[in-house]
Design a protein around this motif. Structure first.
Motif, PDB file in Angstrom:
ATOM      1  N   GLY A  21       1.238  -1.073   0.057  1.00  0.00           N
ATOM      2  CA  GLY A  21       0.201   0.243  -0.044  1.00  0.00           C
ATOM      3  C   GLY A  21       0.938   1.042  -0.039  1.00  0.00           C
ATOM      4  N   ALA A  22       1.673   1.403   0.563  1.00  0.00           N
ATOM      5  CA  ALA A  22       2.931   2.251   0.656  1.00  0.00           C
ATOM      6  C   ALA A  22       3.642   3.043  -0.594  1.00  0.00           C
ATOM      7  CB  ALA A  22       4.399   2.621   1.477  1.00  0.00           C
ATOM      8  N   PRO A  23       3.842   3.975  -1.899  1.00  0.00           N
ATOM      9  CA  PRO A  23       3.782   3.910  -3.002  1.00  0.00           C
ATOM     10  C   PRO A  23       5.190   3.196  -3.069  1.00  0.00           C
ATOM     11  CG  PRO A  23       2.499   6.211  -1.678  1.00  0.00           C
ATOM     12  CD  PRO A  23       3.443   4.960  -0.392  1.00  0.00           C
ATOM     13  N   GLU A  24       6.376   3.482  -2.235  1.00  0.00           N
ATOM     14  CA  GLU A  24       7.909   3.111  -2.553  1.00  0.00           C
ATOM     15  C   GLU A  24       7.843   1.407  -2.285  1.00  0.00           C
ATOM     16  OE1 GLU A  24       9.974   6.415  -1.430  1.00  0.00           O
ATOM     17  OE2 GLU A  24       9.307   7.575  -3.048  1.00  0.00           O
ATOM     18  N   ALA A  25       7.111   1.007  -1.373  1.00  0.00           N
ATOM     19  CA  ALA A  25       7.469   0.064  -0.734  1.00  0.00           C
ATOM     20  C   ALA A  25       7.655  -1.863  -2.135  1.00  0.00           C
ATOM     21  CB  ALA A  25       6.483  -0.481   0.187  1.00  0.00           C
ATOM     22  N   GLU A  26       8.883  -2.500  -2.308  1.00  0.00           N
ATOM     23  CA  GLU A  26       8.536  -2.937  -3.278  1.00  0.00           C
ATOM     24  C   GLU A  26       7.571  -4.326  -2.371  1.00  0.00           C
ATOM     25  OE1 GLU A  26      12.972  -4.200  -2.756  1.00  0.00           O
ATOM     26  OE2 GLU A  26      13.053  -2.546  -4.777  1.00  0.00           O
ATOM     27  N   PRO A  27       7.423  -4.987  -3.253  1.00  0.00           N
ATOM     28  CA  PRO A  27       6.135  -6.108  -2.860  1.00  0.00           C
ATOM     29  C   PRO A  27       6.659  -7.016  -2.215  1.00  0.00           C
ATOM     30  CG  PRO A  27       5.748  -5.422  -5.839  1.00  0.00           C
ATOM     31  CD  PRO A  27       6.479  -4.667  -5.425  1.00  0.00           C
ATOM     32  N   GLU A  28       6.134  -8.162  -1.218  1.00  0.00           N
ATOM     33  CA  GLU A  28       6.865  -8.716  -1.312  1.00  0.00           C
ATOM     34  C   GLU A  28       6.338  -9.966  -1.745  1.00  0.00           C
ATOM     35  OE1 GLU A  28       8.134  -9.082   3.456  1.00  0.00           O
ATOM     36  OE2 GLU A  28       5.980 -10.540   3.290  1.00  0.00           O
ATOM     37  N   VAL A  29       7.283 -11.142  -1.735  1.00  0.00           N
ATOM     38  CA  VAL A  29       7.101 -12.328  -2.191  1.00  0.00           C
ATOM     39  C   VAL A  29       6.809 -13.549  -0.711  1.00  0.00           C
ATOM     40  CG1 VAL A  29       6.951 -14.481  -3.868  1.00  0.00           C
ATOM     41  CG2 VAL A  29       7.180 -11.851  -4.255  1.00  0.00           C
ATOM     42  N   LEU A  30       6.236 -13.938  -0.148  1.00  0.00           N
ATOM     43  CA  LEU A  30       6.388 -14.608   0.438  1.00  0.00           C
ATOM     44  C   LEU A  30       6.631 -16.555  -0.915  1.00  0.00           C
ATOM     45  CD1 LEU A  30       2.666 -14.772   2.454  1.00  0.00           C
ATOM     46  CD2 LEU A  30       5.934 -13.879   2.950  1.00  0.00           C
ATOM     47  N   TRP A  31       7.602 -17.017  -0.294  1.00  0.00           N
ATOM     48  CA  TRP A  31       8.482 -18.776  -0.389  1.00  0.00           C
ATOM     49  C   TRP A  31       7.949 -19.482   0.560  1.00  0.00           C
ATOM     50  CZ3 TRP A  31       9.786 -18.982  -6.396  1.00  0.00           C
ATOM     51  CH2 TRP A  31       9.894 -18.026  -6.614  1.00  0.00           C
ATOM     52  N   LEU A  32       7.016 -20.230   0.380  1.00  0.00           N
ATOM     53  CA  LEU A  32       6.787 -21.243   0.730  1.00  0.00           C
ATOM     54  C   LEU A  32       7.048 -22.312   0.791  1.00  0.00           C
ATOM     55  CD1 LEU A  32       3.020 -21.556   0.847  1.00  0.00           C
ATOM     56  CD2 LEU A  32       4.474 -20.157   2.081  1.00  0.00           C
ATOM     57  N   ARG A  33       7.640 -23.051   1.738  1.00  0.00           N
ATOM     58  CA  ARG A  33       9.324 -24.997   2.043  1.00  0.00           C
ATOM     59  C   ARG A  33       8.350 -25.567   3.092  1.00  0.00           C
ATOM     60  NH1 ARG A  33      14.936 -23.736   3.923  1.00  0.00           N
ATOM     61  NH2 ARG A  33      14.385 -23.317   6.211  1.00  0.00           N
ATOM     62  N   TYR A  34       8.887 -26.624   3.061  1.00  0.00           N
ATOM     63  CA  TYR A  34       8.714 -27.399   4.219  1.00  0.00           C
ATOM     64  C   TYR A  34       9.671 -28.690   4.611  1.00  0.00           C
ATOM     65  CZ  TYR A  34       6.265 -31.302   0.791  1.00  0.00           C
ATOM     66  OH  TYR A  34       6.458 -31.924  -0.122  1.00  0.00           O
ATOM     67  N   GLU A  35      10.117 -29.202   4.699  1.00  0.00           N
ATOM     68  CA  GLU A  35      11.710 -29.619   5.539  1.00  0.00           C
ATOM     69  C   GLU A  35      11.026 -30.883   4.943  1.00  0.00           C
ATOM     70  OE1 GLU A  35      15.079 -31.415   7.910  1.00  0.00           O
ATOM     71  OE2 GLU A  35      13.723 -29.244   7.806  1.00  0.00           O
ATOM     72  N   LEU A  36      12.000 -31.201   3.967  1.00  0.00           N
ATOM     73  CA  LEU A  36      11.852 -32.821   3.073  1.00  0.00           C
ATOM     74  C   LEU A  36      13.697 -32.741   2.390  1.00  0.00           C
ATOM     75  CD1 LEU A  36      10.686 -34.042   0.978  1.00  0.00           C
ATOM     76  CD2 LEU A  36      10.700 -32.663  -0.917  1.00  0.00           C
ATOM     77  N   PRO A  37      14.425 -32.918   3.548  1.00  0.00           N
ATOM     78  CA  PRO A  37      15.843 -32.784   2.899  1.00  0.00           C
ATOM     79  C   PRO A  37      16.885 -34.400   2.680  1.00  0.00           C
ATOM     80  CG  PRO A  37      14.948 -33.975   5.396  1.00  0.00           C
ATOM     81  CD  PRO A  37      14.180 -33.180   4.584  1.00  0.00           C
ATOM     82  N   PRO A  38      17.275 -34.080   1.212  1.00  0.00           N
ATOM     83  CA  PRO A  38      18.114 -33.221   0.869  1.00  0.00           C
ATOM     84  C   PRO A  38      17.788 -31.959   0.266  1.00  0.00           C
ATOM     85  CG  PRO A  38      18.840 -34.738   0.286  1.00  0.00           C
ATOM     86  CD  PRO A  38      17.123 -34.986   0.244  1.00  0.00           C
ATOM     87  N   LEU A  39      16.212 -31.996  -0.532  1.00  0.00           N
ATOM     88  CA  LEU A  39      15.763 -30.517  -0.982  1.00  0.00           C
ATOM     89  C   LEU A  39      15.663 -29.628  -0.261  1.00  0.00           C
ATOM     90  CD1 LEU A  39      13.320 -32.865  -3.088  1.00  0.00           C
ATOM     91  CD2 LEU A  39      15.748 -32.149  -3.737  1.00  0.00           C
TER      92      LEU A  39
END
Length: 273
Positions: A21-39
């Motif tokens: 909503g702020a004019p100069e703010a960069e949009p934020e992207v949420l990168w979702l992950r879960y525990e899956l070793p070794p990936l």
């Protein structure tokens, strides 16, 4: 970096919306992950050093004009969060018809990790007719037995060919587990005879043996006739204006040769820059 749990996802979404909503703010992207070793490794001394963790770390700095936050969620909440949060994305997702209804996908990149069917060794003799010269099992043939019950992690995709076969089964034939560590629970169910086979990626049994002391004696992971050795991973984002923009930018990066070399579940973190 501290990776927050699912209880904070809603708060991150609210913060992202406020920031946008702020004019100069960069949009934020949420990168979702879960525990899956070794990936993906979300905790412990190797936190953030999984194969796909590192690939994502190479991608994000190339997506200019965006802020990025990595969020750890339980496996059963991954797809629900991608549906509900307009600024949510995931790296390494498999593409299938159901996911296409609510996600936008990037161009593919290869992940050299194919699922197999974990079975009890005591059952191997009666499966011999379903195996080819390379020892691969016909999942279709195995599923044709109406008395057999399949176990899988809820919300997981294993590749289009396997997913289509499983989707055609009646609900009573599939035990879907949605715990924090579904692979561990499924192995225990297989040992106790509650299911007859479990879909798993090849590195999961080894990881469970190392981290939870699981005994693999008496179990065997069989490769599948229907599944190629390499699967196609994607960046997947919610169907929103921001999601479409992330995919557009990600496609430019993923098209580069160094991003198309393939990601192997057998690689150690130090194997790749």
């Amino acid at each position: 970096m501290l990776f927050p749990r699912l209880s904070l996802v809603a708060a991150f979404a609210l913060l992202a919306q406020t920031a946008q909503g702020a004019p100069e703010a960069e949009p934020e992207v949420l990168w979702l992950r879960y525990e899956l070793p070794p990936l993906y490794i979300t905790e412990g001394p190797m936190q953030g050093r999984g194969v796909l963790d590192q690939a994502l770390g190479r991608l994000l700095p190339r997506l200019k004009g965006l802020r990025h936050r990595i969020v750890t969620v339980p496996p059963k909440r991954l797809e629900a969060s991608l549906r509900d949060l307009p600024n949510a994305c995931a790296f390494g997702m498999l593409r299938n018809a159901e996911r296409e209804t609510f996600l936008t996908f990037s161009i593919p990149f290869p992940i050299h990790s194919a699922p197999g069917l974990m079975v009890r060794e005591a059952d191997l003799p009666r499966l011999s007719a379903l195996r080819d010269a390379k020892g691969r099992l016909s999942l279709q043939g195995w599923l044709n037995d109406p008395d057999l019950k399949l176990g899988q992690a809820e919300g997981r995709a294993y590749g289009a060919a396997v997913d289509d076969l499983v989707a055609a089964l009646p609900a009573r034939r599939v035990e879907r587990v949605s715990s924090q560590n579904p692979a561990l629970n499924l192995l225990r169910m297989l040992e106790r005879g509650r299911v007859d086979g479990v879909l798993m990626l090849p590195f999961e049994p080894r990881a469970l043996a190392a981290t939870h002391g699981v005994k693999l004696n008496g179990l065997r992971l069989l490769p599948l006739v229907e599944q190629p050795t390499a699967r196609q991973g994607h960046v997947a984002c919610s169907r929103s204006e921001l999601g479409a923009e992330v995919i557009k930018r990600a496609n430019v990066v993923l098209a580069e040769p160094q991003m198309q070399t393939g990601y192997s579940s057998g690689s150690r973190p130090s194997d790749r820059p």
